[in-house]
Design a protein around this motif. Sequence first.
Motif, PDB file in Angstrom:
ATOM      1  N   LYS A  75       0.831  -1.205   0.000  1.00  0.00           N
ATOM      2  CA  LYS A  75       0.000   0.000   0.000  1.00  0.00           C
ATOM      3  C   LYS A  75       0.869   1.261   0.000  1.00  0.00           C
ATOM      4  O   LYS A  75       0.544   2.243  -0.669  1.00  0.00           O
ATOM      5  CB  LYS A  75      -0.934   0.009   1.200  1.00  0.00           C
ATOM      6  CG  LYS A  75      -2.110  -0.925   1.058  1.00  0.00           C
ATOM      7  CD  LYS A  75      -3.019  -0.806   2.250  1.00  0.00           C
ATOM      8  CE  LYS A  75      -4.237  -1.661   2.093  1.00  0.00           C
ATOM      9  NZ  LYS A  75      -5.215  -1.123   1.171  1.00  0.00           N
ATOM     10  N   LEU A  76       1.958   1.248   0.760  1.00  0.00           N
ATOM     11  CA  LEU A  76       2.843   2.408   0.793  1.00  0.00           C
ATOM     12  C   LEU A  76       3.522   2.634  -0.554  1.00  0.00           C
ATOM     13  O   LEU A  76       3.649   3.774  -0.999  1.00  0.00           O
ATOM     14  CB  LEU A  76       3.891   2.247   1.890  1.00  0.00           C
ATOM     15  CG  LEU A  76       3.367   2.403   3.314  1.00  0.00           C
ATOM     16  CD1 LEU A  76       4.406   1.955   4.323  1.00  0.00           C
ATOM     17  CD2 LEU A  76       2.958   3.838   3.555  1.00  0.00           C
ATOM     18  N   MET A  77       3.935   1.564  -1.202  1.00  0.00           N
ATOM     19  CA  MET A  77       4.571   1.714  -2.512  1.00  0.00           C
ATOM     20  C   MET A  77       3.552   2.167  -3.553  1.00  0.00           C
ATOM     21  O   MET A  77       3.876   2.970  -4.429  1.00  0.00           O
ATOM     22  CB  MET A  77       5.259   0.423  -2.923  1.00  0.00           C
ATOM     23  CG  MET A  77       6.489   0.142  -2.074  1.00  0.00           C
ATOM     24  SD  MET A  77       7.385  -1.301  -2.589  1.00  0.00           S
ATOM     25  CE  MET A  77       8.334  -0.614  -3.934  1.00  0.00           C
ATOM     26  N   ASN A  78       2.321   1.684  -3.456  1.00  0.00           N
ATOM     27  CA  ASN A  78       1.273   2.148  -4.375  1.00  0.00           C
ATOM     28  C   ASN A  78       0.935   3.615  -4.132  1.00  0.00           C
ATOM     29  O   ASN A  78       0.521   4.316  -5.048  1.00  0.00           O
ATOM     30  CB  ASN A  78       0.012   1.300  -4.232  1.00  0.00           C
ATOM     31  CG  ASN A  78       0.155  -0.054  -4.869  1.00  0.00           C
ATOM     32  OD1 ASN A  78       0.994  -0.255  -5.744  1.00  0.00           O
ATOM     33  ND2 ASN A  78      -0.633  -1.010  -4.426  1.00  0.00           N
ATOM     34  N   ALA A  79       1.109   4.065  -2.899  1.00  0.00           N
ATOM     35  CA  ALA A  79       0.876   5.475  -2.583  1.00  0.00           C
ATOM     36  C   ALA A  79       2.039   6.349  -3.020  1.00  0.00           C
ATOM     37  O   ALA A  79       1.930   7.570  -3.024  1.00  0.00           O
ATOM     38  CB  ALA A  79       0.639   5.644  -1.082  1.00  0.00           C
ATOM     39  N   GLY A  80       3.186   5.729  -3.368  1.00  0.00           N
ATOM     40  CA  GLY A  80       4.308   6.490  -3.914  1.00  0.00           C
ATOM     41  C   GLY A  80       5.428   6.776  -2.942  1.00  0.00           C
ATOM     42  O   GLY A  80       6.158   7.741  -3.127  1.00  0.00           O
ATOM     43  N   TYR A  81       5.610   5.940  -1.907  1.00  0.00           N
ATOM     44  CA  TYR A  81       6.677   6.150  -0.931  1.00  0.00           C
ATOM     45  C   TYR A  81       7.671   5.003  -0.968  1.00  0.00           C
ATOM     46  O   TYR A  81       7.321   3.868  -1.296  1.00  0.00           O
ATOM     47  CB  TYR A  81       6.098   6.265   0.483  1.00  0.00           C
ATOM     48  CG  TYR A  81       5.222   7.470   0.663  1.00  0.00           C
ATOM     49  CD1 TYR A  81       5.772   8.733   0.800  1.00  0.00           C
ATOM     50  CD2 TYR A  81       3.839   7.350   0.680  1.00  0.00           C
ATOM     51  CE1 TYR A  81       4.972   9.843   0.951  1.00  0.00           C
ATOM     52  CE2 TYR A  81       3.025   8.449   0.841  1.00  0.00           C
ATOM     53  CZ  TYR A  81       3.604   9.690   0.980  1.00  0.00           C
ATOM     54  OH  TYR A  81       2.812  10.790   1.126  1.00  0.00           O
ATOM     55  N   TYR A  82       8.924   5.309  -0.595  1.00  0.00           N
ATOM     56  CA  TYR A  82       9.974   4.292  -0.558  1.00  0.00           C
ATOM     57  C   TYR A  82      11.028   4.689   0.463  1.00  0.00           C
ATOM     58  O   TYR A  82      11.307   5.868   0.657  1.00  0.00           O
ATOM     59  CB  TYR A  82      10.647   4.143  -1.932  1.00  0.00           C
ATOM     60  CG  TYR A  82      11.805   3.201  -1.901  1.00  0.00           C
ATOM     61  CD1 TYR A  82      11.594   1.827  -1.953  1.00  0.00           C
ATOM     62  CD2 TYR A  82      13.103   3.665  -1.784  1.00  0.00           C
ATOM     63  CE1 TYR A  82      12.654   0.956  -1.900  1.00  0.00           C
ATOM     64  CE2 TYR A  82      14.164   2.791  -1.736  1.00  0.00           C
ATOM     65  CZ  TYR A  82      13.939   1.430  -1.788  1.00  0.00           C
ATOM     66  OH  TYR A  82      14.989   0.564  -1.720  1.00  0.00           O
ATOM     67  N   TRP A  83      11.603   3.709   1.128  1.00  0.00           N
ATOM     68  CA  TRP A  83      12.825   3.863   1.916  1.00  0.00           C
ATOM     69  C   TRP A  83      13.456   2.489   2.020  1.00  0.00           C
ATOM     70  O   TRP A  83      12.788   1.464   1.883  1.00  0.00           O
ATOM     71  CB  TRP A  83      12.556   4.475   3.291  1.00  0.00           C
ATOM     72  CG  TRP A  83      11.727   3.646   4.212  1.00  0.00           C
ATOM     73  CD1 TRP A  83      12.156   2.747   5.146  1.00  0.00           C
ATOM     74  CD2 TRP A  83      10.305   3.612   4.293  1.00  0.00           C
ATOM     75  NE1 TRP A  83      11.111   2.171   5.791  1.00  0.00           N
ATOM     76  CE2 TRP A  83       9.950   2.686   5.291  1.00  0.00           C
ATOM     77  CE3 TRP A  83       9.280   4.272   3.623  1.00  0.00           C
ATOM     78  CZ2 TRP A  83       8.632   2.410   5.623  1.00  0.00           C
ATOM     79  CZ3 TRP A  83       7.974   3.988   3.952  1.00  0.00           C
ATOM     80  CH2 TRP A  83       7.669   3.076   4.946  1.00  0.00           C
ATOM     81  N   SER A  84      14.746   2.450   2.252  1.00  0.00           N
ATOM     82  CA  SER A  84      15.416   1.161   2.339  1.00  0.00           C
ATOM     83  C   SER A  84      15.043   0.497   3.658  1.00  0.00           C
ATOM     84  O   SER A  84      14.926   1.154   4.687  1.00  0.00           O
ATOM     85  CB  SER A  84      16.931   1.331   2.233  1.00  0.00           C
ATOM     86  OG  SER A  84      17.388   2.124   3.293  1.00  0.00           O
ATOM     87  N   GLY A  85      14.823  -0.775   3.624  1.00  0.00           N
ATOM     88  CA  GLY A  85      14.454  -1.530   4.812  1.00  0.00           C
ATOM     89  C   GLY A  85      12.998  -1.402   5.187  1.00  0.00           C
ATOM     90  O   GLY A  85      12.627  -1.613   6.345  1.00  0.00           O
ATOM     91  N   MET A  86      12.143  -1.065   4.237  1.00  0.00           N
ATOM     92  CA  MET A  86      10.744  -0.831   4.575  1.00  0.00           C
ATOM     93  C   MET A  86      10.033  -2.112   5.026  1.00  0.00           C
ATOM     94  O   MET A  86       9.178  -2.068   5.891  1.00  0.00           O
ATOM     95  CB  MET A  86      10.006  -0.116   3.449  1.00  0.00           C
ATOM     96  CG  MET A  86       9.938  -0.782   2.147  1.00  0.00           C
ATOM     97  SD  MET A  86       9.377   0.273   0.768  1.00  0.00           S
ATOM     98  CE  MET A  86       7.905   1.030   1.334  1.00  0.00           C
ATOM     99  N   HIS A  87      10.404  -3.263   4.497  1.00  0.00           N
ATOM    100  CA  HIS A  87       9.763  -4.510   4.910  1.00  0.00           C
ATOM    101  C   HIS A  87      10.087  -4.824   6.372  1.00  0.00           C
ATOM    102  O   HIS A  87       9.210  -5.183   7.150  1.00  0.00           O
ATOM    103  CB  HIS A  87      10.211  -5.662   4.017  1.00  0.00           C
ATOM    104  CG  HIS A  87       9.696  -5.560   2.627  1.00  0.00           C
ATOM    105  ND1 HIS A  87       8.436  -5.968   2.267  1.00  0.00           N
ATOM    106  CD2 HIS A  87      10.269  -5.078   1.499  1.00  0.00           C
ATOM    107  CE1 HIS A  87       8.255  -5.756   0.979  1.00  0.00           C
ATOM    108  NE2 HIS A  87       9.350  -5.212   0.491  1.00  0.00           N
TER     109      HIS A  87
END
Length: 118
Positions: A75-87
């Motif tokens: 959902k966060l990636m579909n909303a357009g956000y990213y950071w390393s280690g998000m999982h």
Amino acid sequence: MAYLSSGGLPEEKVTARMIRHKALNYQIQDGVLYRRSFLAPHLRCVDAEDANYLIREVHEGICGLHAGPRMVVAKLMNAGYYWSGMHLEAEQEIKKCDSCQRHAGPRMVVAKLMILYR
């Protein structure tokens, strides 16, 4: 980000090569760092504080589903956000959720206890 904005690289050749290689996946627009994505628009890179807020908002916010880490990250990636280690961060934050622990099976409760007592 320093390499993309000014072109400066460290003097160590291995580190400089690694930065040059990883920088191909990123770009800066109006002073904001974005990660390029193949199937979606560019993903905005956020810092740790914003990442923690985003995870909590998607997981237990107004429209929160108390979903697992995989769905929260999607959902966060579909909303357009990213950071390393998000999982990993999503998994750790969800294990702290009291409501999820109350209604979870025994496997998830044990995982929360392991995190709390480290």
